[in-house]
Design a protein around this motif. Structure first.
Motif, PDB file in Angstrom:
ATOM      1  N   ALA A 217       6.801  23.908  50.179  1.00 60.68           N
ATOM      2  CA  ALA A 217       6.638  23.873  51.660  1.00 60.68           C
ATOM      3  C   ALA A 217       5.046  23.888  52.243  1.00 60.68           C
ATOM      4  CB  ALA A 217       7.284  25.390  51.968  1.00 60.68           C
ATOM      5  N   ASP A 218       4.327  24.488  51.562  1.00 60.53           N
ATOM      6  CA  ASP A 218       2.822  24.204  51.866  1.00 60.53           C
ATOM      7  C   ASP A 218       2.521  22.496  51.747  1.00 60.53           C
ATOM      8  OD1 ASP A 218       2.612  26.637  52.200  1.00 60.53           O
ATOM      9  OD2 ASP A 218       1.658  27.206  50.084  1.00 60.53           O
ATOM     10  N   GLN A 219       3.099  21.990  50.738  1.00 63.33           N
ATOM     11  CA  GLN A 219       2.877  20.499  50.951  1.00 63.33           C
ATOM     12  C   GLN A 219       3.484  19.909  51.788  1.00 63.33           C
ATOM     13  OE1 GLN A 219       3.257  18.436  46.629  1.00 63.33           O
ATOM     14  NE2 GLN A 219       3.381  20.524  45.982  1.00 63.33           N
ATOM     15  N   VAL A 220       4.450  19.975  52.232  1.00 58.23           N
ATOM     16  CA  VAL A 220       5.302  19.536  53.320  1.00 58.23           C
ATOM     17  C   VAL A 220       4.448  19.832  54.583  1.00 58.23           C
ATOM     18  CG1 VAL A 220       7.260  19.206  54.693  1.00 58.23           C
ATOM     19  CG2 VAL A 220       7.327  19.429  52.344  1.00 58.23           C
ATOM     20  N   LYS A 228      -0.753  10.420  60.151  1.00 56.05           N
ATOM     21  CA  LYS A 228      -1.516   9.534  61.045  1.00 56.05           C
ATOM     22  C   LYS A 228      -0.843   9.310  62.366  1.00 56.05           C
ATOM     23  CE  LYS A 228      -4.136   5.242  61.026  1.00 56.05           C
ATOM     24  NZ  LYS A 228      -4.678   4.011  60.359  1.00 56.05           N
ATOM     25  N   TYR A 229       0.464   9.135  62.169  1.00 53.36           N
ATOM     26  CA  TYR A 229       1.109   8.742  63.602  1.00 53.36           C
ATOM     27  C   TYR A 229       2.061   9.865  64.027  1.00 53.36           C
ATOM     28  CZ  TYR A 229      -0.214   4.273  62.041  1.00 53.36           C
ATOM     29  OH  TYR A 229      -0.926   3.097  61.537  1.00 53.36           O
ATOM     30  N   GLY A 230       1.586  11.029  63.640  1.00 55.52           N
ATOM     31  CA  GLY A 230       2.539  12.200  64.317  1.00 55.52           C
ATOM     32  C   GLY A 230       3.657  12.602  63.424  1.00 55.52           C
ATOM     33  N   PHE A 231       4.782  13.163  63.891  1.00 57.80           N
ATOM     34  CA  PHE A 231       6.014  13.399  63.153  1.00 57.80           C
ATOM     35  C   PHE A 231       7.083  13.544  63.956  1.00 57.80           C
ATOM     36  CE2 PHE A 231       4.239  17.351  64.279  1.00 57.80           C
ATOM     37  CZ  PHE A 231       5.230  18.281  64.814  1.00 57.80           C
ATOM     38  N   ALA A 232       8.335  13.515  63.548  1.00 56.53           N
ATOM     39  CA  ALA A 232       9.553  13.777  64.289  1.00 56.53           C
ATOM     40  C   ALA A 232      10.581  14.732  63.577  1.00 56.53           C
ATOM     41  CB  ALA A 232      10.412  12.371  64.704  1.00 56.53           C
ATOM     42  N   ILE A 233      11.149  15.590  64.376  1.00 56.97           N
ATOM     43  CA  ILE A 233      12.024  16.246  63.721  1.00 56.97           C
ATOM     44  C   ILE A 233      13.413  16.222  64.137  1.00 56.97           C
ATOM     45  CG2 ILE A 233      10.356  18.157  63.455  1.00 56.97           C
ATOM     46  CD1 ILE A 233      11.490  19.839  65.898  1.00 56.97           C
ATOM     47  N   GLN A 234      14.460  16.547  63.208  1.00 52.86           N
ATOM     48  CA  GLN A 234      15.931  16.563  63.442  1.00 52.86           C
ATOM     49  C   GLN A 234      16.464  17.840  62.830  1.00 52.86           C
ATOM     50  OE1 GLN A 234      18.018  13.533  61.093  1.00 52.86           O
ATOM     51  NE2 GLN A 234      19.783  13.422  62.492  1.00 52.86           N
ATOM     52  N   VAL A 249      16.098  22.211  59.515  1.00 55.23           N
ATOM     53  CA  VAL A 249      15.056  21.290  60.180  1.00 55.23           C
ATOM     54  C   VAL A 249      14.522  20.160  59.202  1.00 55.23           C
ATOM     55  CG1 VAL A 249      13.093  21.384  61.863  1.00 55.23           C
ATOM     56  CG2 VAL A 249      14.734  23.123  61.914  1.00 55.23           C
ATOM     57  N   TYR A 250      14.880  18.994  59.565  1.00 61.64           N
ATOM     58  CA  TYR A 250      14.304  17.990  58.915  1.00 61.64           C
ATOM     59  C   TYR A 250      12.873  17.407  59.535  1.00 61.64           C
ATOM     60  CZ  TYR A 250      17.849  18.133  55.535  1.00 61.64           C
ATOM     61  OH  TYR A 250      18.954  18.612  54.477  1.00 61.64           O
ATOM     62  N   VAL A 251      12.176  16.871  58.919  1.00 62.91           N
ATOM     63  CA  VAL A 251      10.821  16.408  59.467  1.00 62.91           C
ATOM     64  C   VAL A 251      10.752  14.792  58.849  1.00 62.91           C
ATOM     65  CG1 VAL A 251       9.189  17.304  57.887  1.00 62.91           C
ATOM     66  CG2 VAL A 251       8.497  16.666  60.005  1.00 62.91           C
ATOM     67  N   THR A 261      10.894  11.635  54.689  1.00 58.14           N
ATOM     68  CA  THR A 261      11.679  12.751  55.224  1.00 58.14           C
ATOM     69  C   THR A 261      11.847  13.879  54.254  1.00 58.14           C
ATOM     70  OG1 THR A 261      12.713  10.901  56.311  1.00 58.14           O
ATOM     71  CG2 THR A 261      13.751  13.111  56.083  1.00 58.14           C
ATOM     72  N   GLU A 262      11.579  15.023  54.803  1.00 58.09           N
ATOM     73  CA  GLU A 262      11.450  16.137  54.110  1.00 58.09           C
ATOM     74  C   GLU A 262      12.312  17.431  54.578  1.00 58.09           C
ATOM     75  OE1 GLU A 262      10.776  16.444  50.984  1.00 58.09           O
ATOM     76  OE2 GLU A 262       9.585  14.857  50.437  1.00 58.09           O
ATOM     77  N   LEU A 263      12.762  18.359  53.808  1.00 59.93           N
ATOM     78  CA  LEU A 263      13.358  19.613  54.795  1.00 59.93           C
ATOM     79  C   LEU A 263      12.107  20.388  54.895  1.00 59.93           C
ATOM     80  CD1 LEU A 263      15.637  21.432  55.369  1.00 59.93           C
ATOM     81  CD2 LEU A 263      15.545  22.422  53.282  1.00 59.93           C
ATOM     82  N   LEU A 264      11.923  20.353  56.479  1.00 61.57           N
ATOM     83  CA  LEU A 264      10.707  21.507  56.841  1.00 61.57           C
ATOM     84  C   LEU A 264      11.150  22.974  57.017  1.00 61.57           C
ATOM     85  CD1 LEU A 264       8.014  21.339  57.964  1.00 61.57           C
ATOM     86  CD2 LEU A 264       9.156  21.183  60.459  1.00 61.57           C
ATOM     87  N   LEU A 265      12.470  23.320  57.413  1.00 61.16           N
ATOM     88  CA  LEU A 265      12.756  24.630  57.602  1.00 61.16           C
ATOM     89  C   LEU A 265      14.053  25.136  57.355  1.00 61.16           C
ATOM     90  CD1 LEU A 265      12.046  27.543  58.787  1.00 61.16           C
ATOM     91  CD2 LEU A 265      12.699  26.686  60.980  1.00 61.16           C
TER      92      LEU A 265
END
Length: 289
Positions: A217-220, A228-234, A249-251, A261-265
């Motif tokens: 989780a810390d690495q994500v 560099k170009y921000g992020f998007a969440i789904q 929540v995926y990011v 693409t990783e699981l953020l939450l």
């Protein structure tokens, strides 16, 4: 005659000449050369108590660091690194300064402190050197490497259990006994004892999995921050087998010029599942991280 240092002026505005009786001007930008010369002009007599004299008296000469030569093993010394490379005696374990890394000084230490060893051949000191390296407690020592290997094996077994979604007890009840059988038949019976030091108990496997999940989780989070170009969440809200609402929540972000693409939450929604509840969960997560 007073000895002074040759000054190499780096700032044009401080380049000047001094006559007898002139006061010394402050030197604002200069460096000292290591060679010394005899003062013929009387400049030293005028300046040794002024700005130049005080600068020279307070200047520290940085000597170049000496490098270890593998041939120094014949004097009973190996290299050890503590910020800088130092010679370490393989007989008494004493570390000398970097300035003492000279054949004459190393030989003097051997002949003075270990008289009975001075006529030994190089192979003798090489064997002692290998023993010293194995006993070191840093990353180069055998003790550290063995301990690190044991811990790494424990983490990898816990990771295997987590990936296969098995009960934590399977490591102690099935994986370890199976590993002992394989080692005893394929390698040797004595090697089985080495496996006893690997901890795969129920509590250990659970703790390892929790530690790895926190690290992932810390690495994500760090990857999202450095994108560099921000992020998007789904995100999506669903219900698990126990009829509890789960928010996933995926990011998607960029890392090393590649999209990831990783699981953020993943969090329970204890009360209602309205848009406001989902927003509050996300808002609190981003504030904390």
């Amino acid at each position: 005659m007073w000895l002074t240092a040759r000054i190499q002026l780096l700032d044009k505005q401080v380049h000047h000449s001094l006559d007898d009786g002139d006061e010394c001007q402050p030197v604002t930008s200069w460096s000292l050369k290591a060679d010394w010369w005899r003062d013929e002009s009387g400049l030293g007599e005028n300046c040794k108590t002024g700005q130049l004299g005080r600068a020279l008296s307070s200047t520290r000469f940085d000597m170049p660091k000496r490098k270890y030569d593998p041939a120094y093993i014949k004097y009973g010394f190996i290299a050890i690194k503590h910020g800088e490379v130092l010679p370490q005696c393989v007989v008494c374990m004493k570390s000398l300064s970097n300035a003492a890394m000279k054949p004459s000084l190393l030989k003097h230490h051997l002949e003075t402190n270990h008289v009975d060893k001075k006529d030994r051949d190089q192979s003798y000191f090489q064997r002692l050197g290998e023993n010293v390296k194995r006993q070191r407690m840093d990353k180069t020592g055998q003790i550290y490497q063995k301990g690190a290997g044991i811990v790494k094996a424990s983490y990898e077994v816990a990771l295997l259990v987590a990936k296969n979604m098995k009960a934590h007890t399977i490591a102690e009840s099935l994986i370890m006994p199976a590993a002992k059988i394989l080692v005893s038949h394929v390698i040797e019976e004595e090697a089985v004892a080495e496996l006893e030091s690997v901890s795969v108990s129920n509590n250990t496997v659970q703790r390892r999995i929790e530690e790895m999940s926190v690290d992932i989780a810390d690495q994500v989070v760090e990857g999202v921050k450095s994108s560099k170009y921000g992020f998007a969440i789904q995100l999506d809200e669903s219900t698990d087998v126990t009829n509890c609402s789960q928010l996933l929540v995926y990011v998607r972000f960029t890392q090393s010029n590649a999209a990831k693409t990783e699981l953020l939450l993943s969090q329970n929604l204890s009360n209602t599942t309205t848009g406001k509840d989902i927003f509050n969960v996300l808002d609190n997560f981003f504030k904390q991280n």
